[in-house]
Write a protein that holds these residues in place. Structure first.
Motif, PDB file in Angstrom:
ATOM      1  N   ILE A 199      36.498  46.857  38.751  1.00 19.52           N
ATOM      2  CA  ILE A 199      36.473  46.163  37.459  1.00 19.52           C
ATOM      3  C   ILE A 199      37.111  44.781  37.582  1.00 19.52           C
ATOM      4  O   ILE A 199      36.560  43.776  37.108  1.00 19.52           O
ATOM      5  CB  ILE A 199      37.185  46.995  36.379  1.00 19.52           C
ATOM      6  N   PHE A 200      38.267  44.721  38.235  1.00 19.57           N
ATOM      7  CA  PHE A 200      38.952  43.433  38.379  1.00 19.57           C
ATOM      8  C   PHE A 200      38.115  42.444  39.193  1.00 19.57           C
ATOM      9  O   PHE A 200      38.124  41.238  38.913  1.00 19.57           O
ATOM     10  CB  PHE A 200      40.329  43.624  39.009  1.00 19.57           C
ATOM     11  N   ARG A 201      37.388  42.941  40.188  1.00 21.28           N
ATOM     12  CA  ARG A 201      36.505  42.053  40.946  1.00 21.28           C
ATOM     13  C   ARG A 201      35.423  41.478  40.040  1.00 21.28           C
ATOM     14  O   ARG A 201      35.100  40.290  40.114  1.00 21.28           O
ATOM     15  CB  ARG A 201      35.884  42.809  42.120  1.00 21.28           C
ATOM     16  N   GLY A 202      34.872  42.329  39.194  1.00 19.73           N
ATOM     17  CA  GLY A 202      33.851  41.859  38.264  1.00 19.73           C
ATOM     18  C   GLY A 202      34.386  40.834  37.280  1.00 19.73           C
ATOM     19  O   GLY A 202      33.650  39.942  36.835  1.00 19.73           O
ATOM     20  N   LEU A 203      35.670  40.953  36.957  1.00 18.97           N
ATOM     21  CA  LEU A 203      36.303  40.017  36.024  1.00 18.97           C
ATOM     22  C   LEU A 203      36.847  38.775  36.728  1.00 18.97           C
ATOM     23  O   LEU A 203      37.297  37.836  36.066  1.00 18.97           O
ATOM     24  CB  LEU A 203      37.457  40.714  35.290  1.00 18.97           C
ATOM     25  N   GLY A 204      36.827  38.801  38.067  1.00 15.01           N
ATOM     26  CA  GLY A 204      37.411  37.690  38.813  1.00 15.01           C
ATOM     27  C   GLY A 204      38.923  37.654  38.724  1.00 15.01           C
ATOM     28  O   GLY A 204      39.539  36.594  38.879  1.00 15.01           O
ATOM     29  N   ASP A 205      39.531  38.807  38.498  1.00 16.92           N
ATOM     30  CA  ASP A 205      40.984  38.907  38.319  1.00 16.92           C
ATOM     31  C   ASP A 205      41.623  39.302  39.651  1.00 16.92           C
ATOM     32  O   ASP A 205      41.767  40.480  39.969  1.00 16.92           O
ATOM     33  CB  ASP A 205      41.299  39.944  37.240  1.00 16.92           C
ATOM     34  N   ARG A 206      42.024  38.307  40.443  1.00 17.77           N
ATOM     35  CA  ARG A 206      42.578  38.585  41.764  1.00 17.77           C
ATOM     36  C   ARG A 206      43.975  39.197  41.676  1.00 17.77           C
ATOM     37  O   ARG A 206      44.367  39.984  42.545  1.00 17.77           O
ATOM     38  CB  ARG A 206      42.599  37.309  42.609  1.00 17.77           C
ATOM     39  N   THR A 207      44.715  38.850  40.637  1.00 14.31           N
ATOM     40  CA  THR A 207      46.029  39.468  40.461  1.00 14.31           C
ATOM     41  C   THR A 207      45.881  40.969  40.235  1.00 14.31           C
ATOM     42  O   THR A 207      46.617  41.780  40.816  1.00 14.31           O
ATOM     43  CB  THR A 207      46.773  38.829  39.274  1.00 14.31           C
ATOM     44  N   GLY A 208      44.925  41.345  39.399  1.00 18.14           N
ATOM     45  CA  GLY A 208      44.670  42.764  39.161  1.00 18.14           C
ATOM     46  C   GLY A 208      44.249  43.481  40.429  1.00 18.14           C
ATOM     47  O   GLY A 208      44.666  44.617  40.684  1.00 18.14           O
ATOM     48  N   ILE A 209      43.425  42.825  41.243  1.00 15.16           N
ATOM     49  CA  ILE A 209      43.007  43.414  42.520  1.00 15.16           C
ATOM     50  C   ILE A 209      44.220  43.645  43.413  1.00 15.16           C
ATOM     51  O   ILE A 209      44.384  44.718  44.009  1.00 15.16           O
ATOM     52  CB  ILE A 209      41.993  42.497  43.235  1.00 15.16           C
ATOM     53  N   ALA A 210      45.086  42.622  43.504  1.00 14.72           N
ATOM     54  CA  ALA A 210      46.254  42.723  44.385  1.00 14.72           C
ATOM     55  C   ALA A 210      47.169  43.868  43.977  1.00 14.72           C
ATOM     56  O   ALA A 210      47.635  44.649  44.820  1.00 14.72           O
ATOM     57  CB  ALA A 210      47.017  41.401  44.383  1.00 14.72           C
ATOM     58  N   TRP A 211      47.427  43.990  42.667  1.00 14.65           N
ATOM     59  CA  TRP A 211      48.303  45.074  42.225  1.00 14.65           C
ATOM     60  C   TRP A 211      47.659  46.439  42.454  1.00 14.65           C
ATOM     61  O   TRP A 211      48.337  47.406  42.828  1.00 14.65           O
ATOM     62  CB  TRP A 211      48.677  44.900  40.754  1.00 14.65           C
ATOM     63  N   SER A 212      46.349  46.530  42.263  1.00 14.21           N
ATOM     64  CA  SER A 212      45.672  47.813  42.482  1.00 14.21           C
ATOM     65  C   SER A 212      45.716  48.207  43.954  1.00 14.21           C
ATOM     66  O   SER A 212      45.881  49.391  44.286  1.00 14.21           O
ATOM     67  CB  SER A 212      44.225  47.727  41.992  1.00 14.21           C
ATOM     68  N   LEU A 213      45.584  47.224  44.850  1.00 11.18           N
ATOM     69  CA  LEU A 213      45.732  47.506  46.281  1.00 11.18           C
ATOM     70  C   LEU A 213      47.150  47.988  46.580  1.00 11.18           C
ATOM     71  O   LEU A 213      47.355  48.920  47.369  1.00 11.18           O
ATOM     72  CB  LEU A 213      45.421  46.251  47.098  1.00 11.18           C
ATOM     73  N   ASN A 214      48.123  47.349  45.942  1.00 12.20           N
ATOM     74  CA  ASN A 214      49.512  47.762  46.119  1.00 12.20           C
ATOM     75  C   ASN A 214      49.705  49.212  45.682  1.00 12.20           C
ATOM     76  O   ASN A 214      50.359  50.011  46.369  1.00 12.20           O
ATOM     77  CB  ASN A 214      50.419  46.826  45.323  1.00 12.20           C
ATOM     78  N   TYR A 215      49.119  49.555  44.537  1.00 15.57           N
ATOM     79  CA  TYR A 215      49.275  50.919  44.032  1.00 15.57           C
ATOM     80  C   TYR A 215      48.559  51.930  44.923  1.00 15.57           C
ATOM     81  O   TYR A 215      49.036  53.059  45.103  1.00 15.57           O
ATOM     82  CB  TYR A 215      48.749  51.012  42.597  1.00 15.57           C
TER      83      TYR A 215
END
Length: 217
Positions: A69-85
Motif C-alpha cells: 500500500i505504501f509503495r502505491g502511495l509513494g510513501d517511503r517512510t511508511g515502507i521503511a517502518w514496515s520493513l523495520n517491523y
C-alpha cells in the motif's frame, strides 16, 4: 474514543485479545471507507498485536500488505517502518540474518530521506540484534550512534529507550551495578516526561535480563 484509541489503550495494558478485536474492526471500517493510508496504519497496528500473540507468519504478511500500500502511495517512510517491523518479526523468530537484512533495508531508506528519528530507531534495533548475538562492542557502537541522534533531537523517550538498551547489555554481561544505574536513570527520565513503560514493555528484555543476572549472581 475511537476504535483505534480503544485498541491502543487495551494493547498498552496487555489486553492483547481485546486489542486484536478492536484493531480488526478498525481495519474493516477503513477498508469500507477506502482510505488506503488509514488501511495501512490499521494493518500495521493489527500486525503488532498479532506478533505479540506469536502468529509471526500472519504478522509478516500484514506488514507485507502495508508495504504494498505504501509503495502505491509513494510513501517511503511508511515502507521503511514496515520493513523495520518485519525485521522485528524475524528477530522474534530467531532469524537474525533476515532481521538484519530487513532492518538494513529500512535504514537505507531512512538515510536517503534524512529521517533522523527513523535512523536512530533502526540503528538501536540493529544494536539490540547485535547484543542478542553477544556482539557487545558492535551493540554499544550502534547504541552510541542512536542515542547521539536522540540527544540532538532532544527526544527524551528515545534517550530513555537507549539507556534501557545499555542496561540490558550490562545485565547480559552480569554487570549488576551498571545495569541498575542505567535502568534507574531511564526510569527517572521517563518519570520526568510522563512516559512510563507499558506492561508489555515491562515484561520485555530488561526485566528478563535483570532477573537472569540476579539468578546468576
Amino acid at each position: 474514543m475511537s476504535l483505534n484509541a480503544l485498541a491502543v489503550f487495551a494493547r498498552d495494558r496487555d489486553d492483547v485479545a481485546t486489542a486484536h478485536t478492536l484493531f480488526e474492526e478498525s481495519l474493516l471500517l477503513w477498508r469500507e471507507l477506502g482510505d488506503q493510508r488509514a488501511v495501512a496504519r490499521a494493518l500495521s497496528n493489527l500486525a503488532n498485536v498479532v506478533k505479540l500473540q506469536g502468529a509471526y507468519s500472519f504478522a509478516h504478511a500484514l506488514y507485507g500488505e502495508c508495504i504494498s500500500i505504501f509503495r502505491g502511495l509513494g510513501d517511503r517512510t511508511g515502507i521503511a517502518w514496515s520493513l523495520n517491523y518485519q525485521g522485528d518479526v524475524a528477530r522474534d523468530q530467531g532469524d537474525s540474518a533476515n532481521a538484519r537484512a530487513l532492518y538494513e533495508q529500512g535504514l537505507v531508506i531512512f538515510r536517503e530521506l534524512g529521517d533522523r528519528w527513523g535512523i536512530a530507531g533502526t540503528v538501536a534495533d540493529l544494536g539490540s540484534l547485535a547484543r542478542e548475538q553477544r556482539d557487545y562492542p558492535a551493540a554499544h557502537s550502534l547504541y552510541r550512534e542512536s542515542i547521539k541522534i536522540f540527544q540532538e533531537l532532544e527526544h527524551k523517550r528515545g534517550i530513555a529507550r537507549l539507556l534501557e538498551c545499555f542496561a540490558c547489555s550490562a545485565a547480559a554481561q552480569l554487570d549488576r551495578k551498571r545495569s541498575l544505574r542505567l535502568a534507574g536513570a531511564a526510569a527517572a527520565l521517563r518519570k520526568t516526561i510522563g512516559a512510563p513503560l507499558t506492561p508489555i514493555e515491562q515484561c520485555g528484555s530488561l526485566d528478563c535480563l535483570v532477573r537472569r543476572m540476579g539468578n546468576a549472581g
